[in-house]
Design a protein around this motif. Structure first.
Motif, PDB file in Angstrom:
ATOM      1  N   GLN A  27       0.834  -1.200   0.000  1.00  0.00           N
ATOM      2  CA  GLN A  27       0.000   0.000   0.000  1.00  0.00           C
ATOM      3  C   GLN A  27       0.868   1.248   0.000  1.00  0.00           C
ATOM      4  OE1 GLN A  27      -1.587  -1.545   3.715  1.00  0.00           O
ATOM      5  NE2 GLN A  27      -3.595  -0.838   3.037  1.00  0.00           N
ATOM      6  N   SER A  28       0.264   2.330  -0.405  1.00  0.00           N
ATOM      7  CA  SER A  28       0.886   3.639  -0.219  1.00  0.00           C
ATOM      8  C   SER A  28      -0.138   4.517   0.474  1.00  0.00           C
ATOM      9  CB  SER A  28       1.302   4.246  -1.563  1.00  0.00           C
ATOM     10  OG  SER A  28       0.158   4.608  -2.326  1.00  0.00           O
ATOM     11  N   TRP A  29       0.274   5.718   0.818  1.00  0.00           N
ATOM     12  CA  TRP A  29      -0.614   6.650   1.518  1.00  0.00           C
ATOM     13  C   TRP A  29      -1.728   7.141   0.617  1.00  0.00           C
ATOM     14  CZ3 TRP A  29       0.831   6.114   6.382  1.00  0.00           C
ATOM     15  CH2 TRP A  29       2.144   5.685   6.624  1.00  0.00           C
ATOM     16  N   LYS A  30      -1.617   6.856  -0.692  1.00  0.00           N
ATOM     17  CA  LYS A  30      -2.699   7.144  -1.629  1.00  0.00           C
ATOM     18  C   LYS A  30      -4.000   6.481  -1.180  1.00  0.00           C
ATOM     19  CE  LYS A  30      -2.932   4.809  -5.569  1.00  0.00           C
ATOM     20  NZ  LYS A  30      -2.667   4.347  -6.958  1.00  0.00           N
ATOM     21  N   SER A  31      -3.897   5.320  -0.534  1.00  0.00           N
ATOM     22  CA  SER A  31      -5.089   4.591  -0.102  1.00  0.00           C
ATOM     23  C   SER A  31      -5.940   5.404   0.865  1.00  0.00           C
ATOM     24  CB  SER A  31      -4.684   3.270   0.564  1.00  0.00           C
ATOM     25  OG  SER A  31      -3.964   2.453  -0.329  1.00  0.00           O
ATOM     26  N   PHE A  32      -5.320   6.369   1.547  1.00  0.00           N
ATOM     27  CA  PHE A  32      -6.034   7.179   2.529  1.00  0.00           C
ATOM     28  C   PHE A  32      -6.343   8.578   2.001  1.00  0.00           C
ATOM     29  CE2 PHE A  32      -3.521   3.961   4.619  1.00  0.00           C
ATOM     30  CZ  PHE A  32      -4.451   3.371   5.455  1.00  0.00           C
ATOM     31  N   LEU A  33      -5.439   9.150   1.212  1.00  0.00           N
ATOM     32  CA  LEU A  33      -5.661  10.487   0.677  1.00  0.00           C
ATOM     33  C   LEU A  33      -6.537  10.473  -0.581  1.00  0.00           C
ATOM     34  CD1 LEU A  33      -2.061  11.966   1.070  1.00  0.00           C
ATOM     35  CD2 LEU A  33      -4.060  12.419   2.512  1.00  0.00           C
ATOM     36  N   HIS A  34      -6.467   9.396  -1.328  1.00  0.00           N
ATOM     37  CA  HIS A  34      -7.213   9.255  -2.592  1.00  0.00           C
ATOM     38  C   HIS A  34      -7.801   7.848  -2.608  1.00  0.00           C
ATOM     39  CE1 HIS A  34      -8.314  10.009  -6.717  1.00  0.00           C
ATOM     40  NE2 HIS A  34      -7.478   9.108  -7.218  1.00  0.00           N
ATOM     41  N   PRO A  35      -8.802   7.579  -1.752  1.00  0.00           N
ATOM     42  CA  PRO A  35      -9.264   6.206  -1.517  1.00  0.00           C
ATOM     43  C   PRO A  35      -9.777   5.504  -2.766  1.00  0.00           C
ATOM     44  CG  PRO A  35     -10.145   7.721   0.136  1.00  0.00           C
ATOM     45  CD  PRO A  35      -9.528   8.559  -0.935  1.00  0.00           C
ATOM     46  N   ALA A  36      -9.727   4.179  -2.711  1.00  0.00           N
ATOM     47  CA  ALA A  36     -10.141   3.367  -3.849  1.00  0.00           C
ATOM     48  C   ALA A  36     -11.646   3.447  -4.101  1.00  0.00           C
ATOM     49  CB  ALA A  36      -9.727   1.911  -3.630  1.00  0.00           C
ATOM     50  N   ARG A  37     -12.447   3.705  -3.064  1.00  0.00           N
ATOM     51  CA  ARG A  37     -13.899   3.804  -3.197  1.00  0.00           C
ATOM     52  C   ARG A  37     -14.389   5.002  -2.391  1.00  0.00           C
ATOM     53  NH1 ARG A  37     -17.136  -0.311  -4.772  1.00  0.00           N
ATOM     54  NH2 ARG A  37     -18.726   0.291  -3.263  1.00  0.00           N
ATOM     55  N   VAL A  38     -15.101   5.896  -3.043  1.00  0.00           N
ATOM     56  CA  VAL A  38     -15.676   7.066  -2.373  1.00  0.00           C
ATOM     57  C   VAL A  38     -17.106   7.245  -2.861  1.00  0.00           C
ATOM     58  CG1 VAL A  38     -15.540   9.559  -2.023  1.00  0.00           C
ATOM     59  CG2 VAL A  38     -13.442   8.221  -2.174  1.00  0.00           C
ATOM     60  N   ARG A  39     -18.053   7.223  -1.950  1.00  0.00           N
ATOM     61  CA  ARG A  39     -19.441   7.499  -2.354  1.00  0.00           C
ATOM     62  C   ARG A  39     -19.616   8.992  -2.554  1.00  0.00           C
ATOM     63  NH1 ARG A  39     -24.196   5.576   1.525  1.00  0.00           N
ATOM     64  NH2 ARG A  39     -23.382   7.326   2.750  1.00  0.00           N
ATOM     65  N   GLN A  40     -20.170   9.366  -3.688  1.00  0.00           N
ATOM     66  CA  GLN A  40     -20.303  10.780  -4.014  1.00  0.00           C
ATOM     67  C   GLN A  40     -21.688  11.325  -3.693  1.00  0.00           C
ATOM     68  OE1 GLN A  40     -18.520  10.894  -8.161  1.00  0.00           O
ATOM     69  NE2 GLN A  40     -16.951  11.924  -6.953  1.00  0.00           N
ATOM     70  N   TRP A  41     -22.715  10.543  -3.956  1.00  0.00           N
ATOM     71  CA  TRP A  41     -24.053  10.966  -3.564  1.00  0.00           C
ATOM     72  C   TRP A  41     -24.975   9.763  -3.528  1.00  0.00           C
ATOM     73  CZ3 TRP A  41     -27.243   9.476  -7.434  1.00  0.00           C
ATOM     74  CH2 TRP A  41     -26.832   9.610  -8.760  1.00  0.00           C
ATOM     75  N   SER A  42     -26.113   9.942  -2.896  1.00  0.00           N
ATOM     76  CA  SER A  42     -27.161   8.924  -2.893  1.00  0.00           C
ATOM     77  C   SER A  42     -28.478   9.590  -3.261  1.00  0.00           C
ATOM     78  CB  SER A  42     -27.265   8.236  -1.527  1.00  0.00           C
ATOM     79  OG  SER A  42     -27.568   9.175  -0.518  1.00  0.00           O
ATOM     80  N   ALA A  43     -29.413   8.776  -3.764  1.00  0.00           N
ATOM     81  CA  ALA A  43     -30.724   9.286  -4.173  1.00  0.00           C
ATOM     82  C   ALA A  43     -31.803   8.352  -3.639  1.00  0.00           C
ATOM     83  CB  ALA A  43     -30.816   9.392  -5.692  1.00  0.00           C
ATOM     84  N   ASP A  44     -32.869   8.947  -3.110  1.00  0.00           N
ATOM     85  CA  ASP A  44     -33.995   8.166  -2.589  1.00  0.00           C
ATOM     86  C   ASP A  44     -35.289   8.695  -3.184  1.00  0.00           C
ATOM     87  OD1 ASP A  44     -32.942   6.310  -0.301  1.00  0.00           O
ATOM     88  OD2 ASP A  44     -31.884   8.208  -0.036  1.00  0.00           O
ATOM     89  N   ARG A  45     -36.184   7.754  -3.518  1.00  0.00           N
ATOM     90  CA  ARG A  45     -37.480   8.133  -4.068  1.00  0.00           C
ATOM     91  C   ARG A  45     -38.561   7.735  -3.054  1.00  0.00           C
ATOM     92  NH1 ARG A  45     -38.245   5.977  -9.802  1.00  0.00           N
ATOM     93  NH2 ARG A  45     -38.202   3.964  -8.713  1.00  0.00           N
ATOM     94  N   ALA A  46     -39.372   8.709  -2.683  1.00  0.00           N
ATOM     95  CA  ALA A  46     -40.457   8.466  -1.723  1.00  0.00           C
ATOM     96  C   ALA A  46     -41.611   9.395  -2.060  1.00  0.00           C
ATOM     97  CB  ALA A  46     -39.980   8.699  -0.293  1.00  0.00           C
ATOM     98  N   ASP A  47     -42.806   8.835  -2.134  1.00  0.00           N
ATOM     99  CA  ASP A  47     -44.014   9.617  -2.429  1.00  0.00           C
ATOM    100  C   ASP A  47     -43.876  10.410  -3.718  1.00  0.00           C
ATOM    101  OD1 ASP A  47     -45.147   8.708  -0.029  1.00  0.00           O
ATOM    102  OD2 ASP A  47     -44.169  10.331   1.098  1.00  0.00           O
ATOM    103  N   GLY A  48     -43.225   9.792  -4.696  1.00  0.00           N
ATOM    104  CA  GLY A  48     -43.103  10.433  -6.000  1.00  0.00           C
ATOM    105  C   GLY A  48     -42.029  11.495  -6.080  1.00  0.00           C
ATOM    106  N   GLU A  49     -41.307  11.741  -4.975  1.00  0.00           N
ATOM    107  CA  GLU A  49     -40.247  12.756  -4.954  1.00  0.00           C
ATOM    108  C   GLU A  49     -38.875  12.068  -4.973  1.00  0.00           C
ATOM    109  OE1 GLU A  49     -40.562  16.033  -5.036  1.00  0.00           O
ATOM    110  OE2 GLU A  49     -42.755  15.921  -5.113  1.00  0.00           O
ATOM    111  N   LEU A  50     -37.942  12.675  -5.668  1.00  0.00           N
ATOM    112  CA  LEU A  50     -36.568  12.183  -5.722  1.00  0.00           C
ATOM    113  C   LEU A  50     -35.691  13.138  -4.924  1.00  0.00           C
ATOM    114  CD1 LEU A  50     -34.715   9.995  -6.960  1.00  0.00           C
ATOM    115  CD2 LEU A  50     -34.250  11.594  -8.823  1.00  0.00           C
TER     116      LEU A  50
END
Length: 393
Positions: free
Chosen positions: A90-113
């Motif tokens: 490993q290098s410190w890239k694993s912590f500063l530039h991680p392999a997986r980063v969630r950017q956003w999530s979306a939920d639909r409820a009652d016809g709204e996103l």
């Protein structure tokens, strides 16, 4: 830009201080008390990996490594050194530039996103045991991800809070060639604290120096004494000797010109016949930064997420355009990686993308050696088979 030259040691350090092995334990405790998440080397799953440390007892005291192209093995050391090993998987890239980063999530409820950006605050890291090659790699990634027109806010946030504690190398591995890339076993600029570990007949001790105001503040909390001339001289001599014991070297050539002038060399066919295009070299490289995005949904279709993932120029889909990939062959993909790393990186970012850590050859399943490939290309240019390079406009 010229490989094979003597590395650039750090500017003449201050006299610094000396602390014993017990000082490392105090250092870890001080960092945790100051609110840092301490990341350092530890033995896990047959390798020296980077992980969160709760105490200095988790450091790999007495463990070293045997390295060769396509080979990595732990070995026991007789001296009990904590940092007596070369760069791991490993290098410190694993912590500063991680392999997986969630950017956003979306939920639909009652016809709204409803879209929700991921604003999770990163921990404030203290990196303990940053090798000089990795110190330079962090500086390279800083230029790529914070110094241009396309800045990475997540990287900037993680990097701005990181404390870097460098440990100079006194025992390079068989695959190390940092001196060839203009670096060296001495810590260059950018550290908050720098240490040189000595474990010999005079005892187990560290020559330690501050490199920033925060580093000096932490240093003041440690059980140290002013560095004596003998310890300083021994530490400097050990680091200088390590510069002469690199396991690998790059050819004495301007690598940027070498890459530009050998695009049609038959050696690319030779290496393509061995390369598995697995992308291991890009995953372990401390400076590779390419990413892709992936959208996922749950089974109901009411929840979705977008993730940013590491990508590799060895993947066939990496250069996919309408009609097919631009680089469809192993030859073209390996050539793209190596010529970018050693050549065109200069055009984009003003330096090489290689810091001489040797990880790419250690973790290559078939043991491809980037220094051997560069030497073969250099030999081809000197054989008279290479066409004369075109003059740049």
């Amino acid at each position: 830009m010229t490989a094979g030259t003597q590395g650039n040691p750090a500017p003449a350090p201050a006299d610094g201080h000396v602390m014993g092995k017990d000082g490392v334990a105090v250092l870890v405790d001080v960092l945790i008390r100051r609110g840092f998440t301490v990341i350092g080397p530890t033995v896990r799953d047959g390798a020296i990996e980077l992980a969160e440390l709760r105490s200095a007892d988790e450091l790999p005291y007495g463990w070293g490594v045997e390295l060769e192209a396509g080979r990595y093995r732990l070995r026991q050391r007789p001296d009990g050194a904590a940092f007596g090993h070369a760069a791991g998987p490993q290098s410190w890239k694993s912590f500063l530039h991680p392999a997986r980063v969630r950017q956003w999530s979306a939920d639909r409820a009652d016809g709204e996103l409803v879209l929700t950006a991921d604003r999770t605050a990163p921990p404030r890291y203290a990196f303990l045991g940053v090798r000089p090659c990795d110190l330079r790699a962090i500086a390279v990634q800083d230029r790529v991800l914070t110094g241009g027109a396309y800045r990475d806010p997540g990287y900037e946030e993680r990097r701005s809070g990181a404390l870097l504690i460098a440990v100079e190398c006194t025992e390079p591995g068989a695959t190390c060639f940092c001196v060839s890339m203009g670096g060296g076993p001495a810590a260059g600029p950018g550290y908050d604290l720098a240490m040189t570990e000595l474990a010999d007949a005079d005892g187990h001790r560290f020559w330690i120096r501050g490199g920033s105001r925060e580093g000096e503040e932490i240093l003041a909390e440690l059980p140290t004494r002013p560095a004596d001339p003998e310890t300083r001289a021994t530490a400097r001599a050990d680091v200088l000797a390590a510069a002469d014991r690199m396991g690998r070297t790059m050819p004495e050539a301007d690598l940027r010109e070498l890459m530009a002038g050998t695009l049609e060399a038959p050696r690319w066919d030779d290496v393509a016949g061995r390369c598995l295009t697995c992308g291991n070299c890009t995953m372990v490289c401390p400076t590779c930064f390419c990413t892709t995005t992936e959208d996922v949904t749950d089974l109901t279709g009411d929840h979705a997420e977008r993730w940013r993932l590491w990508d590799s120029c060895f993947d066939l889909d990496f250069s996919q355009l309408h009609g097919g990939p631009v680089r469809a062959t192993a030859r073209s993909r390996y050539r793209q990686w190596m010529t970018h790393k050693l050549g065109t990186w200069y055009d984009q970012f003003g330096s090489s993308g290689c810091v001489g850590c040797g990880r790419c050859m250690v973790w290559c399943p078939v043991g491809i050696d980037i220094t051997e490939e560069a030497a073969a290309l250099h030999d081809w240019t000197r054989s008279g088979a290479a066409p004369a390079p075109e003059t740049a406009p």
